[in-house]
Scaffold this motif. Sequence first.
Motif, PDB file in Angstrom:
ATOM      1  N   ARG A  14       0.849  -1.201   0.000  1.00 50.52           N
ATOM      2  CA  ARG A  14       0.000   0.000   0.000  1.00 50.52           C
ATOM      3  C   ARG A  14       0.883   1.248   0.000  1.00 50.52           C
ATOM      4  NH1 ARG A  14      -1.484   2.423   4.701  1.00 50.52           N
ATOM      5  NH2 ARG A  14      -0.062   2.043   6.422  1.00 50.52           N
ATOM      6  N   ILE A  15       0.243   2.387  -0.194  1.00 54.04           N
ATOM      7  CA  ILE A  15       0.999   3.644  -0.255  1.00 54.04           C
ATOM      8  C   ILE A  15       1.276   4.165   1.153  1.00 54.04           C
ATOM      9  CG2 ILE A  15       0.830   6.104  -0.841  1.00 54.04           C
ATOM     10  CD1 ILE A  15       1.294   4.480  -3.305  1.00 54.04           C
ATOM     11  N   VAL A  16       2.528   4.382   1.441  1.00 50.73           N
ATOM     12  CA  VAL A  16       2.935   5.172   2.606  1.00 50.73           C
ATOM     13  C   VAL A  16       3.921   6.192   2.046  1.00 50.73           C
ATOM     14  CG1 VAL A  16       4.091   5.162   4.844  1.00 50.73           C
ATOM     15  CG2 VAL A  16       2.632   3.229   4.196  1.00 50.73           C
ATOM     16  N   ALA A  17       3.508   7.442   1.923  1.00 48.92           N
ATOM     17  CA  ALA A  17       4.347   8.446   1.261  1.00 48.92           C
ATOM     18  C   ALA A  17       4.072   9.809   1.867  1.00 48.92           C
ATOM     19  CB  ALA A  17       4.040   8.469  -0.239  1.00 48.92           C
ATOM     20  N   ASP A  18       5.149  10.559   2.078  1.00 49.79           N
ATOM     21  CA  ASP A  18       4.996  11.888   2.688  1.00 49.79           C
ATOM     22  C   ASP A  18       4.002  12.739   1.906  1.00 49.79           C
ATOM     23  OD1 ASP A  18       6.827  11.140   4.532  1.00 49.79           O
ATOM     24  OD2 ASP A  18       8.487  12.338   3.731  1.00 49.79           O
ATOM     25  N   ASP A  19       4.051  12.673   0.577  1.00 50.40           N
ATOM     26  CA  ASP A  19       3.178  13.531  -0.241  1.00 50.40           C
ATOM     27  C   ASP A  19       1.710  13.299   0.125  1.00 50.40           C
ATOM     28  OD1 ASP A  19       3.141  15.301  -2.856  1.00 50.40           O
ATOM     29  OD2 ASP A  19       1.517  13.850  -3.046  1.00 50.40           O
ATOM     30  N   LEU A  20       1.318  12.042   0.208  1.00 51.48           N
ATOM     31  CA  LEU A  20      -0.084  11.731   0.523  1.00 51.48           C
ATOM     32  C   LEU A  20      -0.407  12.042   1.982  1.00 51.48           C
ATOM     33  CD1 LEU A  20      -2.257   9.112  -0.933  1.00 51.48           C
ATOM     34  CD2 LEU A  20      -2.018   8.894   1.508  1.00 51.48           C
ATOM     35  N   THR A  21       0.528  11.711   2.870  1.00 51.60           N
ATOM     36  CA  THR A  21       0.314  11.961   4.298  1.00 51.60           C
ATOM     37  C   THR A  21       0.130  13.453   4.566  1.00 51.60           C
ATOM     38  OG1 THR A  21       1.697  10.058   4.787  1.00 51.60           O
ATOM     39  CG2 THR A  21       1.323  11.584   6.592  1.00 51.60           C
ATOM     40  N   GLU A  22       0.981  14.265   3.934  1.00 46.81           N
ATOM     41  CA  GLU A  22       0.899  15.716   4.176  1.00 46.81           C
ATOM     42  C   GLU A  22      -0.404  16.288   3.624  1.00 46.81           C
ATOM     43  OE1 GLU A  22       4.633  16.887   2.491  1.00 46.81           O
ATOM     44  OE2 GLU A  22       5.731  15.992   4.177  1.00 46.81           O
ATOM     45  N   ARG A  23      -0.868  15.759   2.484  1.00 48.36           N
ATOM     46  CA  ARG A  23      -2.147  16.231   1.934  1.00 48.36           C
ATOM     47  C   ARG A  23      -3.287  15.906   2.903  1.00 48.36           C
ATOM     48  NH1 ARG A  23      -1.727  17.330  -3.705  1.00 48.36           N
ATOM     49  NH2 ARG A  23       0.432  16.978  -4.296  1.00 48.36           N
ATOM     50  N   MET A  24      -3.252  14.691   3.463  1.00 47.90           N
ATOM     51  CA  MET A  24      -4.320  14.325   4.404  1.00 47.90           C
ATOM     52  C   MET A  24      -4.271  15.209   5.651  1.00 47.90           C
ATOM     53  SD  MET A  24      -6.975  12.670   5.118  1.00 47.90           S
ATOM     54  CE  MET A  24      -7.230  11.176   4.163  1.00 47.90           C
TER      55      MET A  24
END
Length: 318
Positions: free
Chosen positions: A89-99
């Motif tokens: 699955r995706i674990v990525a700063d870009d997605l985490t920061e958007r959330m």
Amino acid sequence: MAQKGKILLSVTGFDPAIWRTALEKAAPDRAIVEEPSGPNDPGIDYAVVWKQRPGVLNGLPNLKAIFSIGAGVDHIFAEGDMPDVPIVRIVADDLTERMSEYVVWQVLDHHRKGMLYRDQQARKVWNESKMQPAARDVTVGILGYGNLGRDAGRKLRALGFKVIGWSRTAKTGEAIDTFAGDNGLNQFLALADIVVCLLPLTPATHGILAAPFFARMKARGPLGAPILINAGRGGLQNEADILAALESRKLGAVSLDVFESEPLPGDSPLWTHPRVTITPHAAAASMPEALIPPMVEQMDAHDRGEPLKNLVDRDAGY
Ligand code: NAP
Ligand code: GLV
């Protein structure tokens, strides 16, 4: 350049073109295909999927792993019959920061009475609410204290909010109070003024945001009735129960990014409810240019014998 195994890109619900472009750029030594070349295509090594075409993953004899283009993997499990290969699955700063941006935005909007002041502006009313608590007097409960929940919680604490977390397995050594399991949920709900749901959709969490849950929430707090923010999955919530809880004031207001049926049908009363904020599953978009290069790096590392990271626990469903 020596050719490596093919990548199968299977995306439904939106145009896969931007994912194909990102894959072609990051993996010039692999062919990117949207369908196997025939039944039992031996050339496919990896699959990159979002709501894959039913059956497309079955019968691929050399499939080594399935990569989700989202943090959630319920879209993969929606197909019952799945090959027994690792799912990443995706674990990525870009997605985490958007959330975290979305969560902080919604928490602050409720905390600072955005709904009230937007309504007053529409009516040209100048009236300062005398009921503005300080952040330190408001407890935000993060339901699903995982990768996304932790980052959002850290940013909310930096703003002064009290933050608590709820997860499936008990945590130790956290900077905040955490709770686990059903008993822990009672303690958690007794404290939370704002509940932010970042749970994955699994058999255990399906429909959790429903009348029995709202009945267990804190009756009153510094913001009045409790607030619900759901950016996990629509299958976690019962929308009829949310509307009933808004009417009975068990819920003061809600922000929903995800829905039982997406797009949210035009005749849903949620669209026009004055205490509902709707966003179109936009809390944390997956950006191909940020997510595909590390995905391809993982494929190459796995081909060199290195273990895959961010694996899904099939028994737990996330
Ligand atoms: P994660 O790191 O796996 O965290 C999930 C958290 O939920 C963990 O703390 C886990 O507990 C907890 N949990 C799972 N099942 C539970 C249960 N039965 N009871 C109590 N807690 C439970 O996942 P993530 O990366 O934070 O992502 C969470 C979800 O966000 C995704 O699955 C996806 O549905 C959603 N999402 C939505 C958007 C959007 O745009 N709206 C974008 C990205 C992701 P443990 O810590 O004990 O494992
Ligand atoms: C989006 O919903 C995701 O799961 O990343």
